[in-house]
Scaffold this active site. Structure first.
Site, mmCIF file in Angstrom:
data_model
loop_
_atom_site.group_PDB
_atom_site.id
_atom_site.type_symbol
_atom_site.label_atom_id
_atom_site.label_comp_id
_atom_site.label_asym_id
_atom_site.label_seq_id
_atom_site.Cartn_x
_atom_site.Cartn_y
_atom_site.Cartn_z
ATOM 1 C CB THR A 68 42.603 103.718 26.406
ATOM 2 O OG1 THR A 68 41.470 103.771 25.548
ATOM 3 C CG2 THR A 68 43.663 104.684 25.894
ATOM 4 C CG ASN B 152 41.483 103.245 30.730
ATOM 5 O OD1 ASN B 152 42.562 102.973 30.219
ATOM 6 N ND2 ASN B 152 40.354 103.305 30.042
ATOM 7 C CE LYS C 28 41.000 108.441 24.747
ATOM 8 N NZ LYS C 28 40.570 107.022 24.673
ATOM 9 C CG HIS D 153 33.525 105.640 23.779
ATOM 10 N ND1 HIS D 153 33.114 104.470 24.377
ATOM 11 C CD2 HIS D 153 34.870 105.652 23.881
ATOM 12 C CE1 HIS D 153 34.178 103.805 24.816
ATOM 13 N NE2 HIS D 153 35.257 104.502 24.521
ATOM 14 C CG HIS E 295 40.366 99.489 22.812
ATOM 15 N ND1 HIS E 295 39.351 100.151 22.146
ATOM 16 C CD2 HIS E 295 40.964 100.421 23.590
ATOM 17 C CE1 HIS E 295 39.339 101.416 22.531
ATOM 18 N NE2 HIS E 295 40.319 101.623 23.395
HETATM 19 ZN ZN ZN Z 1 41.292 103.361 23.669
HETATM 20 ZN ZN ZN Z 2 37.251 103.968 24.568
#
Ligand code: ZN
Ligand code: ZN
Ligand code: ZN
Length: 548
Positions: free
Chosen positions: A82, A103, A164, A312, A356
Protein backbone atom coordinates in the site's frame (compact mmCIF):
# COMPACT_ATOMS: atom_id res chain seq x y z
CA UNK A 1 -12.85 5.13 -32.92
CA UNK A 2 -10.49 2.23 -32.35
CA UNK A 3 -8.59 2.97 -35.57
CA UNK A 4 -8.07 6.52 -34.40
CA UNK A 5 -6.69 5.28 -31.09
CA UNK A 6 -4.22 3.00 -32.87
CA UNK A 7 -3.17 5.79 -35.22
CA UNK A 8 -2.56 8.19 -32.34
CA UNK A 9 -0.65 5.48 -30.56
CA UNK A 10 1.58 4.90 -33.58
CA UNK A 11 2.17 8.63 -33.80
CA UNK A 12 3.16 8.68 -30.15
CA UNK A 13 5.61 5.88 -30.79
CA UNK A 14 7.17 7.21 -33.99
CA UNK A 15 6.90 10.96 -33.52
CA UNK A 16 7.48 11.47 -29.82
CA UNK A 17 8.41 15.16 -30.25
CA UNK A 18 5.33 15.99 -32.32
CA UNK A 19 3.00 14.32 -29.87
CA UNK A 20 4.66 16.13 -26.98
CA UNK A 21 3.89 19.48 -28.66
CA UNK A 22 0.35 18.37 -29.33
CA UNK A 23 -0.06 17.51 -25.66
CA UNK A 24 1.25 20.83 -24.43
CA UNK A 25 -1.16 22.60 -26.81
CA UNK A 26 -4.11 20.62 -25.52
CA UNK A 27 -3.07 21.35 -21.95
CA UNK A 28 -3.61 25.03 -22.55
CA UNK A 29 -6.97 24.46 -24.22
CA UNK A 30 -8.69 22.36 -21.56
CA UNK A 31 -6.89 22.76 -18.27
CA UNK A 32 -9.04 21.21 -15.55
CA UNK A 33 -10.08 23.17 -12.48
CA UNK A 34 -9.74 20.08 -10.35
CA UNK A 35 -7.82 16.81 -10.63
CA UNK A 36 -9.28 13.90 -8.67
CA UNK A 37 -6.98 10.91 -8.13
CA UNK A 38 -8.89 7.86 -6.92
CA UNK A 39 -7.11 4.79 -5.56
CA UNK A 40 -9.05 1.62 -4.79
CA UNK A 41 -6.94 -0.35 -2.32
CA UNK A 42 -6.31 -3.94 -3.56
CA UNK A 43 -8.47 -3.58 -6.71
CA UNK A 44 -7.56 -6.27 -9.22
CA UNK A 45 -8.14 -5.46 -12.90
CA UNK A 46 -10.68 -8.27 -13.23
CA UNK A 47 -13.06 -6.66 -10.70
CA UNK A 48 -13.93 -4.23 -13.51
CA UNK A 49 -14.90 -7.07 -15.83
CA UNK A 50 -16.04 -9.86 -13.48
CA UNK A 51 -18.75 -7.79 -11.78
CA UNK A 52 -19.63 -5.67 -14.85
CA UNK A 53 -23.11 -7.17 -15.24
CA UNK A 54 -24.09 -5.69 -11.85
CA UNK A 55 -22.53 -2.24 -12.14
CA UNK A 56 -24.87 0.72 -12.72
CA UNK A 57 -24.48 3.26 -15.54
CA UNK A 58 -23.19 6.07 -13.30
CA UNK A 59 -20.07 4.59 -11.65
CA UNK A 60 -17.29 2.45 -13.16
CA UNK A 61 -19.28 2.08 -16.40
CA UNK A 62 -19.67 5.84 -16.84
CA UNK A 63 -15.93 6.36 -16.39
CA UNK A 64 -15.22 3.65 -18.98
CA UNK A 65 -18.02 4.77 -21.35
CA UNK A 66 -16.85 8.39 -21.45
CA UNK A 67 -13.18 8.05 -20.53
CA UNK A 68 -10.07 6.08 -21.46
CA UNK A 69 -9.46 2.53 -20.27
CA UNK A 70 -5.82 1.33 -20.01
CA UNK A 71 -6.59 -2.38 -19.82
CA UNK A 72 -3.03 -3.65 -19.48
CA UNK A 73 -1.78 -1.45 -16.65
CA UNK A 74 0.77 -2.85 -14.21
CA UNK A 75 3.00 -2.21 -11.25
CA UNK A 76 6.61 -2.37 -12.39
CA UNK A 77 8.34 -3.05 -9.09
CA UNK A 78 8.37 -5.30 -6.03
CA UNK A 79 6.96 -5.12 -3.34
CA UNK A 80 3.34 -4.38 -4.26
CA UNK A 81 2.26 -2.93 -0.91
CA UNK A 82 0.00 0.00 0.00
CA UNK A 83 2.65 2.59 0.97
CA UNK A 84 4.86 2.09 -2.11
CA UNK A 85 1.74 1.88 -4.33
CA UNK A 86 0.29 5.20 -3.25
CA UNK A 87 3.71 6.90 -3.43
CA UNK A 88 4.36 5.53 -6.94
CA UNK A 89 0.99 6.59 -8.38
CA UNK A 90 1.44 10.21 -7.33
CA UNK A 91 5.22 10.65 -7.71
CA UNK A 92 5.45 8.88 -11.07
CA UNK A 93 8.36 6.73 -10.00
CA UNK A 94 9.22 3.61 -7.98
CA UNK A 95 10.73 2.87 -4.55
CA UNK A 96 14.18 3.06 -6.17
CA UNK A 97 13.72 6.85 -6.22
CA UNK A 98 10.81 7.81 -3.91
CA UNK A 99 12.23 5.66 -1.12
CA UNK A 100 8.97 4.18 0.21
CA UNK A 101 10.32 0.61 -0.02
CA UNK A 102 7.51 -1.01 2.03
CA UNK A 103 4.83 -0.13 4.59
CA UNK A 104 7.23 -0.89 7.43
CA UNK A 105 10.93 -1.41 6.89
CA UNK A 106 14.19 -1.72 8.76
CA UNK A 107 16.04 1.57 8.72
CA UNK A 108 19.76 0.93 8.34
CA UNK A 109 20.49 4.48 9.46
CA UNK A 110 18.22 4.56 12.53
CA UNK A 111 18.79 0.86 13.36
CA UNK A 112 15.07 0.31 13.96
CA UNK A 113 11.83 -0.58 12.17
CA UNK A 114 10.08 2.45 10.72
CA UNK A 115 6.61 3.03 9.27
CA UNK A 116 6.22 4.75 5.89
CA UNK A 117 4.02 7.63 7.13
CA UNK A 118 5.08 7.89 10.80
CA UNK A 119 6.80 11.07 11.98
CA UNK A 120 7.77 11.52 15.64
CA UNK A 121 8.23 15.26 15.10
CA UNK A 122 4.47 15.87 14.63
CA UNK A 123 1.37 15.21 16.74
CA UNK A 124 -2.14 14.12 15.83
CA UNK A 125 -4.85 16.75 15.43
CA UNK A 126 -8.37 15.58 16.29
CA UNK A 127 -7.31 12.40 18.09
CA UNK A 128 -6.21 11.58 21.62
CA UNK A 129 -4.02 8.77 20.24
CA UNK A 130 -0.24 8.81 20.45
CA UNK A 131 0.03 6.56 17.41
CA UNK A 132 -1.47 8.90 14.79
CA UNK A 133 1.63 11.06 14.22
CA UNK A 134 1.86 11.14 10.43
CA UNK A 135 3.59 13.08 7.65
CA UNK A 136 5.10 12.30 4.22
CA UNK A 137 8.67 13.05 5.38
CA UNK A 138 10.06 9.62 4.41
CA UNK A 139 8.99 10.09 0.77
CA UNK A 140 11.99 11.52 -1.07
CA UNK A 141 10.41 12.96 -4.22
CA UNK A 142 7.52 15.28 -5.14
CA UNK A 143 4.00 14.29 -6.18
CA UNK A 144 2.21 15.93 -9.12
CA UNK A 145 0.17 17.80 -6.51
CA UNK A 146 3.42 19.29 -5.12
CA UNK A 147 4.39 20.43 -8.63
CA UNK A 148 0.93 21.91 -9.09
CA UNK A 149 1.34 23.85 -5.85
CA UNK A 150 4.73 25.22 -7.01
CA UNK A 151 3.33 26.04 -10.46
CA UNK A 152 0.29 27.92 -9.08
CA UNK A 153 2.31 29.85 -6.47
CA UNK A 154 0.57 27.69 -3.83
CA UNK A 155 -2.87 28.90 -5.00
CA UNK A 156 -4.02 25.46 -6.14
CA UNK A 157 -5.17 23.47 -3.12
CA UNK A 158 -4.31 19.85 -2.33
CA UNK A 159 -6.47 17.66 -0.08
CA UNK A 160 -5.82 13.95 0.57
CA UNK A 161 -8.51 11.64 2.03
CA UNK A 162 -8.53 7.97 3.03
CA UNK A 163 -9.41 5.56 5.81
CA UNK A 164 -5.69 4.67 5.99
CA UNK A 165 -3.22 7.37 7.01
CA UNK A 166 -0.71 6.32 4.36
CA UNK A 167 -3.50 6.36 1.74
CA UNK A 168 -4.07 10.05 2.50
CA UNK A 169 -0.62 11.36 3.43
CA UNK A 170 1.57 9.98 0.61
CA UNK A 171 -0.67 10.92 -2.38
CA UNK A 172 -1.22 14.48 -1.11
CA UNK A 173 2.54 15.03 -0.96
CA UNK A 174 4.78 17.41 0.95
CA UNK A 175 2.98 20.70 0.31
CA UNK A 176 -0.61 19.52 0.90
CA UNK A 177 -3.10 21.81 2.62
CA UNK A 178 -4.50 18.75 4.38
CA UNK A 179 -4.46 14.98 4.59
CA UNK A 180 -7.35 13.41 6.51
CA UNK A 181 -7.60 9.80 7.62
CA UNK A 182 -9.93 7.84 9.86
CA UNK A 183 -9.24 7.11 13.50
CA UNK A 184 -11.37 4.09 14.47
CA UNK A 185 -11.12 2.27 17.80
CA UNK A 186 -13.24 4.15 20.37
CA UNK A 187 -13.03 7.52 18.55
CA UNK A 188 -14.58 7.24 15.08
CA UNK A 189 -13.33 10.54 13.61
CA UNK A 190 -11.49 11.93 10.60
CA UNK A 191 -8.22 13.36 11.86
CA UNK A 192 -4.96 14.90 10.65
CA UNK A 193 -1.61 15.98 12.12
CA UNK A 194 0.03 19.31 12.88
CA UNK A 195 2.24 18.76 9.83
CA UNK A 196 -0.77 20.33 8.07
CA UNK A 197 -2.64 22.42 10.65
CA UNK A 198 -3.05 23.07 14.37
CA UNK A 199 -6.83 22.53 14.57
CA UNK A 200 -9.39 20.77 12.39
CA UNK A 201 -11.47 23.04 10.12
CA UNK A 202 -15.06 23.61 11.30
CA UNK A 203 -16.54 21.48 8.48
CA UNK A 204 -14.43 18.49 9.62
CA UNK A 205 -15.52 19.01 13.25
CA UNK A 206 -19.10 19.24 12.03
CA UNK A 207 -18.73 16.04 10.01
CA UNK A 208 -17.27 14.22 13.03
CA UNK A 209 -20.13 15.46 15.22
CA UNK A 210 -22.88 14.77 12.67
CA UNK A 211 -23.52 11.16 13.69
CA UNK A 212 -22.62 10.02 10.15
CA UNK A 213 -19.94 7.62 11.37
CA UNK A 214 -22.27 6.07 13.98
CA UNK A 215 -24.99 5.65 11.32
CA UNK A 216 -22.84 3.01 9.61
CA UNK A 217 -22.90 0.74 12.68
CA UNK A 218 -25.82 -1.10 11.11
CA UNK A 219 -26.49 -4.42 9.43
CA UNK A 220 -24.37 -5.26 6.39
CA UNK A 221 -26.41 -7.37 4.03
CA UNK A 222 -25.97 -7.78 0.29
CA UNK A 223 -27.06 -4.80 -1.83
CA UNK A 224 -28.93 -7.10 -4.24
CA UNK A 225 -30.35 -10.61 -3.78
CA UNK A 226 -27.34 -12.80 -2.97
CA UNK A 227 -28.58 -15.50 -5.37
CA UNK A 228 -27.79 -13.10 -8.25
CA UNK A 229 -24.11 -12.91 -7.19
CA UNK A 230 -23.07 -15.75 -9.50
CA UNK A 231 -19.61 -14.29 -10.15
CA UNK A 232 -18.18 -15.22 -6.73
CA UNK A 233 -17.82 -18.35 -4.56
CA UNK A 234 -20.38 -19.56 -2.03
CA UNK A 235 -20.87 -17.32 1.02
CA UNK A 236 -19.98 -20.17 3.38
CA UNK A 237 -16.59 -21.75 2.61
CA UNK A 238 -13.21 -22.59 4.16
CA UNK A 239 -11.37 -19.59 2.77
CA UNK A 240 -12.80 -16.69 4.79
CA UNK A 241 -11.98 -15.42 8.29
CA UNK A 242 -14.97 -13.21 9.18
CA UNK A 243 -15.58 -11.24 12.37
CA UNK A 244 -15.03 -12.14 16.02
CA UNK A 245 -18.34 -12.98 17.70
CA UNK A 246 -19.88 -14.55 14.56
CA UNK A 247 -19.19 -18.22 13.95
CA UNK A 248 -19.56 -18.15 10.17
CA UNK A 249 -18.35 -15.63 7.59
CA UNK A 250 -21.82 -15.30 6.09
CA UNK A 251 -24.33 -12.49 5.51
CA UNK A 252 -25.87 -10.64 7.28
CA UNK A 253 -23.34 -8.97 9.60
CA UNK A 254 -24.82 -6.92 12.45
CA UNK A 255 -22.07 -4.36 13.03
CA UNK A 256 -23.65 -2.81 16.09
CA UNK A 257 -23.75 -6.22 17.80
CA UNK A 258 -20.24 -7.14 16.63
CA UNK A 259 -18.48 -3.82 17.30
CA UNK A 260 -17.46 -4.53 20.92
CA UNK A 261 -15.45 -7.58 19.87
CA UNK A 262 -14.00 -5.96 16.74
CA UNK A 263 -12.40 -2.72 18.01
CA UNK A 264 -15.56 -0.58 17.91
CA UNK A 265 -15.39 1.92 15.03
CA UNK A 266 -12.65 -0.15 13.37
CA UNK A 267 -15.34 -2.59 12.24
CA UNK A 268 -16.61 0.04 9.78
CA UNK A 269 -13.24 -0.04 8.01
CA UNK A 270 -13.77 -3.74 7.38
CA UNK A 271 -17.07 -3.29 5.54
CA UNK A 272 -18.15 -1.39 2.39
CA UNK A 273 -19.45 1.34 4.69
CA UNK A 274 -15.83 2.42 5.17
CA UNK A 275 -15.83 3.36 1.46
CA UNK A 276 -19.20 5.10 1.78
CA UNK A 277 -17.81 7.10 4.70
CA UNK A 278 -14.79 8.18 2.63
CA UNK A 279 -17.11 9.19 -0.22
CA UNK A 280 -19.28 11.18 2.25
CA UNK A 281 -16.21 12.95 3.59
CA UNK A 282 -14.78 13.64 0.11
CA UNK A 283 -18.12 15.17 -0.94
CA UNK A 284 -18.01 17.48 2.11
CA UNK A 285 -14.40 18.42 1.24
CA UNK A 286 -15.35 19.33 -2.34
CA UNK A 287 -18.16 21.59 -1.09
CA UNK A 288 -16.51 23.16 1.95
CA UNK A 289 -13.03 23.68 0.49
CA UNK A 290 -14.53 25.11 -2.73
CA UNK A 291 -12.40 22.72 -4.79
CA UNK A 292 -12.34 23.50 -8.51
CA UNK A 293 -14.00 26.89 -8.09
CA UNK A 294 -11.24 29.23 -9.27
CA UNK A 295 -8.63 29.25 -12.05
CA UNK A 296 -5.83 27.67 -10.01
CA UNK A 297 -6.17 23.90 -10.45
CA UNK A 298 -6.85 22.02 -7.21
CA UNK A 299 -6.02 18.37 -6.46
CA UNK A 300 -8.16 15.95 -4.47
CA UNK A 301 -6.85 12.46 -3.72
CA UNK A 302 -9.30 9.84 -2.48
CA UNK A 303 -8.17 6.36 -1.47
CA UNK A 304 -10.81 3.73 -0.69
CA UNK A 305 -9.23 1.35 1.84
CA UNK A 306 -12.09 -0.95 2.84
CA UNK A 307 -11.67 -3.00 -0.33
CA UNK A 308 -8.24 -4.03 1.00
CA UNK A 309 -9.41 -4.94 4.51
CA UNK A 310 -12.27 -7.01 3.05
CA UNK A 311 -9.95 -8.76 0.59
CA UNK A 312 -7.56 -9.67 3.42
CA UNK A 313 -10.46 -10.98 5.51
CA UNK A 314 -12.61 -12.80 2.93
CA UNK A 315 -10.44 -13.31 -0.16
CA UNK A 316 -10.80 -12.16 -3.74
CA UNK A 317 -13.44 -14.74 -4.71
CA UNK A 318 -15.86 -13.99 -1.84
CA UNK A 319 -19.45 -12.80 -1.94
CA UNK A 320 -18.29 -10.11 0.49
CA UNK A 321 -15.82 -8.73 -2.09
CA UNK A 322 -18.46 -8.79 -4.83
CA UNK A 323 -20.90 -6.87 -2.64
CA UNK A 324 -18.16 -4.40 -1.69
CA UNK A 325 -17.49 -3.54 -5.34
CA UNK A 326 -21.19 -3.21 -6.21
CA UNK A 327 -21.54 -0.76 -3.32
CA UNK A 328 -18.33 1.09 -4.24
CA UNK A 329 -19.83 1.56 -7.71
CA UNK A 330 -22.72 3.46 -6.07
CA UNK A 331 -20.32 5.57 -3.98
CA UNK A 332 -18.37 6.47 -7.13
CA UNK A 333 -21.62 7.51 -8.83
CA UNK A 334 -22.40 9.85 -5.88
CA UNK A 335 -18.91 11.31 -6.04
CA UNK A 336 -19.15 11.93 -9.80
CA UNK A 337 -22.59 13.56 -9.48
CA UNK A 338 -21.20 15.88 -6.78
CA UNK A 339 -18.27 16.82 -9.02
CA UNK A 340 -20.69 17.49 -11.92
CA UNK A 341 -22.78 19.75 -9.69
CA UNK A 342 -20.01 21.56 -7.81
CA UNK A 343 -17.20 21.77 -10.38
CA UNK A 344 -19.11 21.12 -13.59
CA UNK A 345 -18.94 18.32 -16.12
CA UNK A 346 -15.88 18.80 -18.30
CA UNK A 347 -14.17 21.03 -15.74
CA UNK A 348 -12.46 18.26 -13.82
CA UNK A 349 -10.14 15.38 -14.70
CA UNK A 350 -10.32 12.13 -12.78
CA UNK A 351 -8.28 8.96 -12.79
CA UNK A 352 -8.92 5.70 -11.02
CA UNK A 353 -6.36 3.02 -10.25
CA UNK A 354 -5.26 0.69 -7.43
CA UNK A 355 -2.22 0.44 -5.18
CA UNK A 356 -1.79 -3.32 -5.95
CA UNK A 357 -3.93 -6.36 -6.68
CA UNK A 358 -4.19 -9.59 -4.66
CA UNK A 359 -3.75 -13.34 -5.05
CA UNK A 360 -6.61 -15.83 -4.93
CA UNK A 361 -6.65 -17.61 -1.55
CA UNK A 362 -3.86 -20.23 -2.02
CA UNK A 363 -5.89 -22.90 -0.22
CA UNK A 364 -8.69 -22.35 -2.75
CA UNK A 365 -6.22 -22.60 -5.66
CA UNK A 366 -4.82 -25.82 -4.17
CA UNK A 367 -8.36 -27.26 -4.04
CA UNK A 368 -8.47 -26.68 -7.82
CA UNK A 369 -5.02 -28.32 -8.36
CA UNK A 370 -3.32 -24.99 -9.20
CA UNK A 371 0.21 -24.71 -7.71
CA UNK A 372 -0.08 -22.47 -4.63
CA UNK A 373 0.72 -22.54 -0.95
CA UNK A 374 2.04 -20.96 2.22
CA UNK A 375 5.54 -19.92 3.18
CA UNK A 376 6.76 -20.53 6.71
CA UNK A 377 9.15 -17.66 7.50
CA UNK A 378 9.96 -18.84 11.03
CA UNK A 379 11.11 -22.27 9.78
CA UNK A 380 13.15 -20.56 7.09
CA UNK A 381 14.72 -18.22 9.63
CA UNK A 382 15.61 -21.08 11.99
CA UNK A 383 17.36 -22.99 9.24
CA UNK A 384 19.20 -19.84 8.19
CA UNK A 385 20.40 -19.12 11.74
CA UNK A 386 21.87 -22.64 11.94
CA UNK A 387 23.66 -22.13 8.64
CA UNK A 388 25.14 -18.81 9.81
CA UNK A 389 26.44 -20.28 13.07
CA UNK A 390 27.93 -23.27 11.28
CA UNK A 391 29.57 -21.19 8.54
CA UNK A 392 30.61 -17.98 10.30
CA UNK A 393 30.52 -18.99 13.96
CA UNK A 394 27.75 -16.46 14.69
CA UNK A 395 24.35 -15.35 13.42
CA UNK A 396 25.23 -11.76 14.38
CA UNK A 397 26.46 -10.89 10.89
CA UNK A 398 22.76 -10.40 10.08
CA UNK A 399 21.12 -7.32 11.59
CA UNK A 400 17.58 -7.76 10.30
CA UNK A 401 15.38 -9.81 7.97
CA UNK A 402 12.21 -8.10 6.74
CA UNK A 403 10.16 -7.75 3.55
CA UNK A 404 12.12 -10.72 2.15
CA UNK A 405 15.39 -8.81 2.44
CA UNK A 406 18.45 -9.68 4.54
CA UNK A 407 20.33 -6.76 6.10
CA UNK A 408 24.00 -7.23 7.04
CA UNK A 409 25.59 -6.06 10.25
CA UNK A 410 28.48 -4.34 8.44
CA UNK A 411 30.49 -3.76 11.63
CA UNK A 412 30.35 -7.46 12.49
CA UNK A 413 31.42 -8.45 8.96
CA UNK A 414 34.39 -6.11 9.30
CA UNK A 415 35.27 -7.42 12.76
CA UNK A 416 35.31 -10.99 11.42
CA UNK A 417 37.30 -9.94 8.34
CA UNK A 418 34.56 -11.16 5.99
CA UNK A 419 34.19 -9.88 2.43
CA UNK A 420 30.57 -8.70 2.06
CA UNK A 421 30.32 -9.70 -1.60
CA UNK A 422 31.51 -13.23 -0.85
CA UNK A 423 29.02 -13.46 2.02
CA UNK A 424 26.22 -12.12 -0.23
CA UNK A 425 26.92 -14.89 -2.74
CA UNK A 426 27.12 -17.58 -0.03
CA UNK A 427 23.73 -16.50 1.31
CA UNK A 428 22.23 -16.64 -2.19
CA UNK A 429 23.47 -20.23 -2.57
CA UNK A 430 22.07 -21.15 0.85
CA UNK A 431 18.67 -19.42 0.54
CA UNK A 432 17.90 -20.82 -2.92
CA UNK A 433 18.00 -24.33 -1.40
CA UNK A 434 15.11 -23.54 0.98
CA UNK A 435 11.48 -24.57 0.34
CA UNK A 436 9.37 -22.00 -1.56
CA UNK A 437 12.32 -19.77 -2.41
CA UNK A 438 12.09 -19.14 -6.16
CA UNK A 439 14.91 -16.64 -6.70
CA UNK A 440 17.58 -14.84 -4.69
CA UNK A 441 19.58 -11.76 -5.71
CA UNK A 442 22.41 -9.76 -4.19
CA UNK A 443 22.48 -6.00 -3.64
CA UNK A 444 25.55 -6.06 -5.89
CA UNK A 445 23.47 -7.47 -8.76
CA UNK A 446 20.83 -4.78 -8.16
CA UNK A 447 23.38 -1.97 -8.35
CA UNK A 448 25.76 -3.24 -11.04
CA UNK A 449 23.45 -4.69 -13.73
CA UNK A 450 20.72 -2.89 -15.64
CA UNK A 451 17.78 -5.30 -15.82
CA UNK A 452 15.21 -4.44 -18.44
CA UNK A 453 12.74 -7.33 -18.23
CA UNK A 454 11.46 -9.99 -15.87
CA UNK A 455 11.25 -10.23 -12.12
CA UNK A 456 14.82 -8.87 -11.88
CA UNK A 457 13.72 -5.55 -13.38
CA UNK A 458 10.81 -5.32 -10.94
CA UNK A 459 13.16 -5.98 -8.01
CA UNK A 460 15.56 -3.35 -9.29
CA UNK A 461 12.79 -0.73 -9.56
CA UNK A 462 11.90 -1.53 -5.95
CA UNK A 463 15.52 -1.43 -4.78
CA UNK A 464 16.67 1.73 -3.05
CA UNK A 465 20.43 1.57 -2.48
CA UNK A 466 20.31 3.61 0.74
CA UNK A 467 17.33 1.78 2.25
CA UNK A 468 17.09 -1.75 0.84
CA UNK A 469 18.78 -4.93 2.10
CA UNK A 470 21.88 -6.85 0.98
CA UNK A 471 20.20 -10.06 -0.20
CA UNK A 472 16.72 -10.19 -1.73
CA UNK A 473 14.49 -13.25 -1.80
CA UNK A 474 11.55 -14.00 -4.12
CA UNK A 475 9.02 -16.62 -3.02
CA UNK A 476 7.29 -19.18 -5.24
CA UNK A 477 4.34 -18.10 -7.38
CA UNK A 478 1.03 -17.95 -5.47
CA UNK A 479 2.81 -18.74 -2.20
CA UNK A 480 2.19 -16.30 0.64
CA UNK A 481 3.28 -15.89 4.25
CA UNK A 482 -0.25 -15.50 5.57
CA UNK A 483 -3.07 -17.25 7.41
CA UNK A 484 -5.14 -19.92 5.67
CA UNK A 485 -8.07 -17.55 5.08
CA UNK A 486 -8.23 -14.36 3.03
CA UNK A 487 -5.86 -12.90 0.41
CA UNK A 488 -2.73 -10.83 0.44
CA UNK A 489 -0.33 -9.14 -2.01
CA UNK A 490 3.28 -8.03 -2.43
CA UNK A 491 4.69 -10.02 -5.37
CA UNK A 492 5.61 -9.07 -8.93
CA UNK A 493 3.15 -11.55 -10.43
CA UNK A 494 0.19 -10.53 -12.58
CA UNK A 495 -2.37 -11.05 -9.81
CA UNK A 496 -0.58 -8.33 -7.80
CA UNK A 497 0.62 -6.05 -10.61
CA UNK A 498 -2.38 -5.88 -12.98
CA UNK A 499 -4.70 -3.09 -11.80
CA UNK A 500 -7.26 -0.79 -13.45
CA UNK A 501 -6.22 2.55 -14.92
CA UNK A 502 -9.10 4.76 -16.05
CA UNK A 503 -8.88 8.42 -17.09
CA UNK A 504 -11.99 10.59 -17.35
CA UNK A 505 -13.08 14.19 -17.88
CA UNK A 506 -11.33 17.38 -19.00
CA UNK A 507 -8.60 16.79 -21.60
CA UNK A 508 -9.24 13.02 -21.79
CA UNK A 509 -10.54 11.31 -24.89
CA UNK A 510 -12.72 8.24 -25.09
CA UNK A 511 -10.93 4.99 -25.89
CA UNK A 512 -9.08 1.98 -24.64
CA UNK A 513 -5.74 0.29 -25.12
CA UNK A 514 -4.22 -3.11 -24.53
CA UNK A 515 -0.73 -1.67 -24.85
CA UNK A 516 1.13 -1.98 -21.59
CA UNK A 517 1.16 1.03 -19.31
CA UNK A 518 2.83 1.21 -15.92
CA UNK A 519 1.87 3.00 -12.71
CA UNK A 520 4.65 5.64 -12.92
CA UNK A 521 3.08 6.84 -16.21
CA UNK A 522 0.11 8.34 -14.34
CA UNK A 523 1.78 11.35 -12.69
CA UNK A 524 3.64 12.50 -15.86
CA UNK A 525 0.34 12.16 -17.77
CA UNK A 526 -1.48 14.43 -15.32
CA UNK A 527 1.49 16.83 -15.28
CA UNK A 528 1.46 17.03 -19.09
CA UNK A 529 -2.29 17.65 -19.04
CA UNK A 530 -1.78 20.54 -16.61
CA UNK A 531 1.29 21.83 -18.44
CA UNK A 532 3.32 21.71 -15.22
CA UNK A 533 6.70 20.21 -14.34
CA UNK A 534 6.82 16.47 -13.86
CA UNK A 535 7.35 15.30 -10.26
CA UNK A 536 11.09 15.68 -9.63
CA UNK A 537 11.91 11.96 -9.59
CA UNK A 538 9.37 10.82 -12.19
CA UNK A 539 10.53 7.96 -14.40
CA UNK A 540 7.23 7.22 -16.19
CA UNK A 541 6.21 8.71 -19.53
CA UNK A 542 3.10 10.74 -20.30
CA UNK A 543 0.41 8.68 -22.03
CA UNK A 544 -0.28 11.03 -24.94
CA UNK A 545 -2.84 8.65 -26.44
CA UNK A 546 -5.34 9.21 -23.58
CA UNK A 547 -5.40 12.97 -24.18
CA UNK A 548 -7.83 14.87 -26.31
ZN1 ZN B 1 -3.12 -1.50 -0.32
ZN1 ZN C 1 -3.41 -5.06 1.84
ZN1 ZN D 1 -18.83 -15.32 3.27
Amino acid sequence: MKKFVVLTLLMTMFFPCGSQEKMMGSALKSKPKLVVGIVVDQMRYDYLTRFAAHYGEGGFKRIIREGFNCKNNHYNYIPTYTGPGHASIFTGTTPKYHGIIANHWYSKKEKKNVYCAADDSVVAVGSISESERMSPHRMLTTTFADENRLFTQMKGKTIGISIKDRGAVLPAGHTANAAYWFRGKGEGNFITSNYYMETLPQWVEDFNNSGRVESYLKVWNTLYDISTYVESGSDLNDFEAGFKGKSTATFPYDLDALKDQNSWFDIIKNTPYGNSLVADFAIEAIKNEALGKDDATDVLTVSFSSTDYIGHNFGVNSKEIQDTYLRLDKDLERLLLTLDAEVGEGNYTLFLTADHGAVEVPKYLQSLKIPAGYVNYSDRKKKFQEFLKETYGTADIIENISNNQIFFNKAKLKELGLNRYEVEQALVDEQISYPNVAKVYTAKAMTSTNFTTGIEALLQNGFNQKRSGDVIIVDDIAHIAYGRTGSTHGSGLNYDTHVPLLFFGAGIKHGETLNKTVIPDIAPTISALLGISFPNGATGRPLGFVMD
